[in-house]
Design a protein around this motif. Sequence first.
Motif, PDB file in Angstrom:
ATOM      1  N   VAL A 270      -3.875   3.339   7.538  1.00  0.00           N
ATOM      2  CA  VAL A 270      -3.661   3.743   6.138  1.00  0.00           C
ATOM      3  C   VAL A 270      -2.964   5.102   6.036  1.00  0.00           C
ATOM      4  CG1 VAL A 270      -4.841   4.323   3.984  1.00  0.00           C
ATOM      5  CG2 VAL A 270      -5.628   2.396   5.355  1.00  0.00           C
TER       6      VAL A 270
ATOM      7  N   GLN B 242       0.863  -1.174   0.000  1.00  0.00           N
ATOM      8  CA  GLN B 242       0.000   0.000   0.000  1.00  0.00           C
ATOM      9  C   GLN B 242       0.897   1.220   0.000  1.00  0.00           C
ATOM     10  OE1 GLN B 242      -1.170  -1.083   4.226  1.00  0.00           O
ATOM     11  NE2 GLN B 242      -1.990   0.990   4.079  1.00  0.00           N
ATOM     12  N   GLN B 243       0.293   2.387  -0.254  1.00  0.00           N
ATOM     13  CA  GLN B 243       1.076   3.622  -0.202  1.00  0.00           C
ATOM     14  C   GLN B 243       1.439   3.881   1.255  1.00  0.00           C
ATOM     15  OE1 GLN B 243      -1.838   6.123  -2.094  1.00  0.00           O
ATOM     16  NE2 GLN B 243      -0.606   6.314  -3.924  1.00  0.00           N
ATOM     17  N   TRP B 244       2.636   3.857   1.734  1.00  0.00           N
ATOM     18  CA  TRP B 244       3.864   3.402   1.147  1.00  0.00           C
ATOM     19  C   TRP B 244       4.498   2.483   2.150  1.00  0.00           C
ATOM     20  CZ3 TRP B 244       2.251   8.580   0.493  1.00  0.00           C
ATOM     21  CH2 TRP B 244       1.839   8.867  -0.829  1.00  0.00           C
ATOM     22  N   ALA B 245       3.986   1.276   2.160  1.00  0.00           N
ATOM     23  CA  ALA B 245       4.444   0.300   3.147  1.00  0.00           C
ATOM     24  C   ALA B 245       4.153  -1.109   2.653  1.00  0.00           C
ATOM     25  CB  ALA B 245       3.748   0.539   4.482  1.00  0.00           C
TER      26      ALA B 245
ATOM     27  N   GLY C  72       5.590   8.644  -2.553  1.00  0.00           N
ATOM     28  CA  GLY C  72       6.427   7.904  -1.609  1.00  0.00           C
ATOM     29  C   GLY C  72       7.083   6.676  -2.225  1.00  0.00           C
TER      30      GLY C  72
ATOM     31  N   LEU D  91       0.672   5.132   7.651  1.00  0.00           N
ATOM     32  CA  LEU D  91       1.681   4.463   6.831  1.00  0.00           C
ATOM     33  C   LEU D  91       2.146   5.370   5.694  1.00  0.00           C
ATOM     34  CD1 LEU D  91       0.223   0.839   6.731  1.00  0.00           C
ATOM     35  CD2 LEU D  91       2.391   1.526   7.756  1.00  0.00           C
ATOM     36  N   LYS D  92       1.314   6.360   5.335  1.00  0.00           N
ATOM     37  CA  LYS D  92       1.754   7.325   4.320  1.00  0.00           C
ATOM     38  C   LYS D  92       2.688   8.362   4.925  1.00  0.00           C
ATOM     39  CE  LYS D  92      -2.116   6.859   1.255  1.00  0.00           C
ATOM     40  NZ  LYS D  92      -3.449   7.292   0.948  1.00  0.00           N
TER      41      LYS D  92
ATOM     42  N   ALA E 145      -0.516  -2.011  10.721  1.00  0.00           N
ATOM     43  CA  ALA E 145      -1.028  -2.475   9.434  1.00  0.00           C
ATOM     44  C   ALA E 145      -2.343  -1.809   9.035  1.00  0.00           C
ATOM     45  CB  ALA E 145      -1.200  -3.989   9.455  1.00  0.00           C
TER      46      ALA E 145
ATOM     47  N   PRO F  76       6.920   7.150   5.932  1.00  0.00           N
ATOM     48  CA  PRO F  76       8.117   7.361   5.101  1.00  0.00           C
ATOM     49  C   PRO F  76       8.472   8.833   4.949  1.00  0.00           C
ATOM     50  CG  PRO F  76       6.294   6.492   3.777  1.00  0.00           C
ATOM     51  CD  PRO F  76       5.860   6.439   5.198  1.00  0.00           C
ATOM     52  N   MET F  77       7.449   9.714   4.982  1.00  0.00           N
ATOM     53  CA  MET F  77       7.731  11.143   4.819  1.00  0.00           C
ATOM     54  C   MET F  77       8.578  11.673   5.972  1.00  0.00           C
ATOM     55  SD  MET F  77       6.477  11.627   2.041  1.00  0.00           S
ATOM     56  CE  MET F  77       5.709  10.310   1.128  1.00  0.00           C
TER      57      MET F  77
ATOM     58  N   LYS G  55      -3.480  -2.641  -1.703  1.00  0.00           N
ATOM     59  CA  LYS G  55      -4.678  -2.028  -1.131  1.00  0.00           C
ATOM     60  C   LYS G  55      -5.198  -0.868  -1.967  1.00  0.00           C
ATOM     61  CE  LYS G  55      -4.405  -2.817   3.854  1.00  0.00           C
ATOM     62  NZ  LYS G  55      -4.141  -2.159   5.138  1.00  0.00           N
TER      63      LYS G  55
ATOM     64  N   THR H 196       3.107  -4.858   4.183  1.00  0.00           N
ATOM     65  CA  THR H 196       2.670  -5.599   5.363  1.00  0.00           C
ATOM     66  C   THR H 196       2.879  -7.085   5.089  1.00  0.00           C
ATOM     67  OG1 THR H 196       1.019  -3.917   5.824  1.00  0.00           O
ATOM     68  CG2 THR H 196       0.758  -6.025   6.944  1.00  0.00           C
TER      69      THR H 196
END
Lengths: 229, 213
Positions: B86, A110-113, A198, B89-90, B83, B93-94, A152, A115
């Motif tokens: 949503v 998914q953006q950005w990982a 990302g 998780l974006k 997990a 990384p930023m 996702k 799982t």
Amino acid sequence: MLEHYMQQGSSYASQIDGLVWMVLLMTGFWFFLVQGALFYLLWRYRARPGHKAVYLDDAAEHAFEVKWIEIPHRVILICDVAVIIGAITVWSDIKLSAPKHDEVIRVVAQQWAWTFTHAGPDGELDTADDIVAIDEMHLQVGKTYSYELGAKDVLHAFSVPVFRLKQDAIPGRVITGWFKPTLVGEFDVQCAEICGIGHGIMPARLYVETPEAHAAWLANPTHYLAYKF
Amino acid sequence: MVPARPSLVMMALLGSAASGCAAELPTEASARGEVLFKNCVQCHGDSGEGSTLMNAPAIAGLPQWYVEAQVTHFQTGWRGAHADDVEGLKMRPMSRTLKSAADVSLVSAHVSKLAVNRGEASLVGDVAKGQSAYATCSVCHGADGTGNEAMKAPPLRQLNDWYIVAQLRKFKTGVRAYEPADASGATMKAMAGAVPDEAAMRDLAAYIHTLPL
Ligand SMILES: [Cu+2]
């Protein structure tokens, strides 16, 4: 030296490398042969003081074509057949057939990982002891894994260079495949399909562990890749 | 050592490209913070006003200590490494585009100086019910919603109302503050557990949105 940059970490890595080498050597051979002939002829028949450059007349050109173009062309076709046979063999070994797996691992992009849902101590996915980890995947060396790859949101691609594996992940689909890690160590996983701002910072870490180290991780798992600053 | 030469050439090329970028990053503190913030505007907006399209909250005017703490949590994985998170998780990384604690401080200082902008009310809630429920919250976040640094409780009044609901939901379900070592997160997680349902979350957010800026 080369092995250091091209570690082979899965049971099928050497097959894929073999195919790449075959194509590289064949095209390399023809490349140097053809370019060599071209440059030699240019040099041999060039214009010099007292000499005009030499051209073929029409009759000579036909004989020339047969010798220098048609014959090599047929030989190259034979090479093509060899490449196709090699490619189909490798494709059917890796993509069309799968050995019996010991365990299933679920990979979701998914953006950005990434799982990774590991089967956990009982070796069965979708049970209470599953271990979910963000951006890190733990495998036991020598075990055969089947993977279920999903996305996702948008397209991603699951690239594990050391396995010679690169598989697109598509929202709404579960794509299955397999790998058998053969080399203990820590390796890169990288998204290989542009997926938003990302994308370039969407790596994960792959840990291929000895049975003892893997058991230790199962007993005391980590749940995300911790970055040190 | 065959590869040595080509790689030197590559390094020289990359080096000149990189120095082109590095030249843009000023060393003077406030200017550097402003440049680092350019990595955030894609989602948080040009002046930190947030974006519903990206589900990125308004961060303009949040205190420096809180922005530093949250960005650091995103970096280490205390926040945004679940997990089911949503949005987190974006953001995770930023946070890693900031390569040093000093840069985290500089960009946080810049964010803290931006003019507060919590946007329009975006949801319907019972303000009166929210007000009475907010009595519990005021112990830490202040009756006026300005927060309390000593308790590590951030100000709430400048947050988007939709973001408040989203965070209460995340705290309640353990999608945020899942790390036992995260003491401030654990404090808030316990509080969110006492908010009974989505309707109560909306009431609280609707009331907080009425607090004067
Ligand atoms: Cu990607």
